[in-house]
Design a protein around this motif. Sequence first.
Motif, mmCIF file in Angstrom:
data_model
loop_
_atom_site.group_PDB
_atom_site.id
_atom_site.type_symbol
_atom_site.label_atom_id
_atom_site.label_comp_id
_atom_site.label_asym_id
_atom_site.label_seq_id
_atom_site.Cartn_x
_atom_site.Cartn_y
_atom_site.Cartn_z
ATOM 1 N N MET A 3 28.232 9.694 7.460
ATOM 2 C CA MET A 3 27.017 10.260 6.876
ATOM 3 C C MET A 3 25.946 9.199 6.636
ATOM 4 S SD MET A 3 27.570 13.414 6.904
ATOM 5 C CE MET A 3 26.187 14.027 5.947
ATOM 6 N N LYS A 4 26.321 7.934 6.742
ATOM 7 C CA LYS A 4 25.335 6.867 6.592
ATOM 8 C C LYS A 4 24.296 6.896 7.704
ATOM 9 C CE LYS A 4 28.307 3.620 4.069
ATOM 10 N NZ LYS A 4 28.967 2.282 4.103
ATOM 11 N N SER A 5 24.599 7.614 8.783
ATOM 12 C CA SER A 5 23.646 7.692 9.888
ATOM 13 C C SER A 5 22.373 8.437 9.484
ATOM 14 C CB SER A 5 24.275 8.382 11.103
ATOM 15 O OG SER A 5 24.641 9.718 10.799
ATOM 16 N N PHE A 6 22.427 9.174 8.359
ATOM 17 C CA PHE A 6 21.242 9.867 7.861
ATOM 18 C C PHE A 6 20.412 8.992 6.911
ATOM 19 C CE2 PHE A 6 23.957 13.362 9.159
ATOM 20 C CZ PHE A 6 23.072 14.251 9.757
ATOM 21 N N SER A 7 20.920 7.813 6.585
ATOM 22 C CA SER A 7 20.214 6.933 5.659
ATOM 23 C C SER A 7 19.001 6.295 6.329
ATOM 24 C CB SER A 7 21.160 5.830 5.175
ATOM 25 O OG SER A 7 20.447 4.861 4.420
ATOM 26 N N LEU A 8 17.954 6.100 5.544
ATOM 27 C CA LEU A 8 16.764 5.392 6.024
ATOM 28 C C LEU A 8 16.600 4.062 5.293
ATOM 29 C CD1 LEU A 8 14.219 8.364 6.231
ATOM 30 C CD2 LEU A 8 15.830 7.553 7.969
ATOM 31 N N GLU A 9 17.679 3.589 4.724
ATOM 32 C CA GLU A 9 17.663 2.344 3.960
ATOM 33 C C GLU A 9 17.122 1.204 4.814
ATOM 34 O OE1 GLU A 9 17.894 0.846 0.306
ATOM 35 O OE2 GLU A 9 18.890 2.766 0.729
ATOM 36 N N GLY A 10 16.139 0.484 4.253
ATOM 37 C CA GLY A 10 15.579 -0.676 4.927
ATOM 38 C C GLY A 10 14.511 -0.352 5.956
ATOM 39 N N LYS A 11 14.195 0.914 6.152
ATOM 40 C CA LYS A 11 13.202 1.302 7.157
ATOM 41 C C LYS A 11 11.804 1.405 6.522
ATOM 42 C CE LYS A 11 16.359 1.831 10.331
ATOM 43 N NZ LYS A 11 16.693 3.149 10.907
ATOM 44 N N VAL A 12 10.793 1.102 7.318
ATOM 45 C CA VAL A 12 9.398 1.271 6.912
ATOM 46 C C VAL A 12 8.873 2.532 7.583
ATOM 47 C CG1 VAL A 12 7.060 0.319 6.974
ATOM 48 C CG2 VAL A 12 9.030 -1.196 6.601
ATOM 49 N N ALA A 13 8.407 3.484 6.777
ATOM 50 C CA ALA A 13 7.929 4.766 7.301
ATOM 51 C C ALA A 13 6.453 4.942 7.007
ATOM 52 C CB ALA A 13 8.728 5.916 6.690
ATOM 53 N N GLU A 82 2.021 -4.312 9.004
ATOM 54 C CA GLU A 82 3.077 -5.192 9.511
ATOM 55 C C GLU A 82 3.134 -6.506 8.736
ATOM 56 O OE1 GLU A 82 3.210 -3.646 14.167
ATOM 57 O OE2 GLU A 82 2.141 -5.490 13.659
ATOM 58 N N GLU A 83 1.952 -7.015 8.338
ATOM 59 C CA GLU A 83 1.887 -8.277 7.602
ATOM 60 C C GLU A 83 2.286 -8.108 6.140
ATOM 61 O OE1 GLU A 83 -2.123 -9.482 8.226
ATOM 62 O OE2 GLU A 83 -1.745 -10.308 10.238
ATOM 63 N N GLU A 84 1.891 -6.984 5.524
ATOM 64 C CA GLU A 84 2.087 -6.801 4.085
ATOM 65 C C GLU A 84 3.365 -6.051 3.726
ATOM 66 O OE1 GLU A 84 -2.731 -6.649 3.028
ATOM 67 O OE2 GLU A 84 -1.461 -4.914 2.620
ATOM 68 N N VAL A 85 3.831 -5.190 4.611
ATOM 69 C CA VAL A 85 5.008 -4.366 4.311
ATOM 70 C C VAL A 85 6.146 -4.614 5.295
ATOM 71 C CG1 VAL A 85 5.845 -2.024 3.851
ATOM 72 C CG2 VAL A 85 3.449 -2.590 3.399
ATOM 73 N N GLY A 86 5.829 -4.588 6.574
ATOM 74 C CA GLY A 86 6.837 -4.789 7.609
ATOM 75 C C GLY A 86 6.494 -3.966 8.837
ATOM 76 N N PRO A 131 4.193 -0.851 20.299
ATOM 77 C CA PRO A 131 4.563 -2.232 20.639
ATOM 78 C C PRO A 131 5.517 -2.869 19.625
ATOM 79 C CG PRO A 131 2.247 -1.887 21.064
ATOM 80 C CD PRO A 131 2.724 -0.662 20.349
ATOM 81 N N GLY A 132 5.277 -2.640 18.333
ATOM 82 C CA GLY A 132 6.170 -3.179 17.308
ATOM 83 C C GLY A 132 7.552 -2.565 17.396
#
Length: 265
Positions: A3-13, A82-86, A131-132
């Motif tokens: 079920m961890k495949s549904f996690s968005l931990e560490g992602k920038v949205a 990208e510079e300030e958040v990721g 590109p990112g």
Amino acid sequence: MDMKSFSLEGKVALVTGASYGIGFAIASAYAAAGATIVFNDIKQELVDKGMASYKEAGIDAHGYVCDVTNEEQVQAFVKQVEEEVGVIDILVNNAGIIKRIPMCDMTAEQFRQVIDIDLNGPFIVSKAVIPGMIQKGHGKIINICSMMSELGRETVSAYAAAKGGLKMLTKNIASEYGEYNIQCNGIGPGYIATPQTAPLREVQPDGSRHPFDQFIIAKTPAARWGEAEDLQGPAVFLASDASNFVNGHILYVDGGILAYIGKQP
């Protein structure tokens, strides 16, 4: 299944136009799933209102002013994020407008405005973030389509044209960038109870439902309007690793309208 495949931990949205409404609901679900939220709106006033709403919900969001139809602004905005958040992992192209005007009464300028925001905007923002995503080795792009990606109706010629085009842009991004582990899908909301649709649900002076409200209830097997929260589960799924082999698909969250011919009179 993990079920961890549904996690968005560490992602920038990044959710465009997410100061309120559907965009806010989707961004809130992403935050609950562990993502860092970035959103934009066209005016500082709207960004400020959005920031206040996120703060009230306990979400540490990052808000920016940006016009999604201005390519130079969007490129600068994405670079700043990208510079300030990721680097952006998830993009939801949510910003959009509708003009309910009969086609023969609509000016070409009004038509172009809807196309510009609802179709050119997703193209411009997607182009800026891809590109990112390629460099990072993965990415999720989710376009907010509509039942008007499939159907026509009176007074929404520009909106239907834009959302039909957005459906095909979704499929083409999937085709062109799938090899880079980028999945591009769409969500097609049905009729959702939001501030924009509130006038269509107002109780009439005689206590009856608004005629359009009656029409939608009769055409929806679920026999109700959708809530913005109804879009949260599908949005998380399409943003997560659980959907890594789903690409170029439009997921209609419409209570069954598109499957239903309606009751016999």
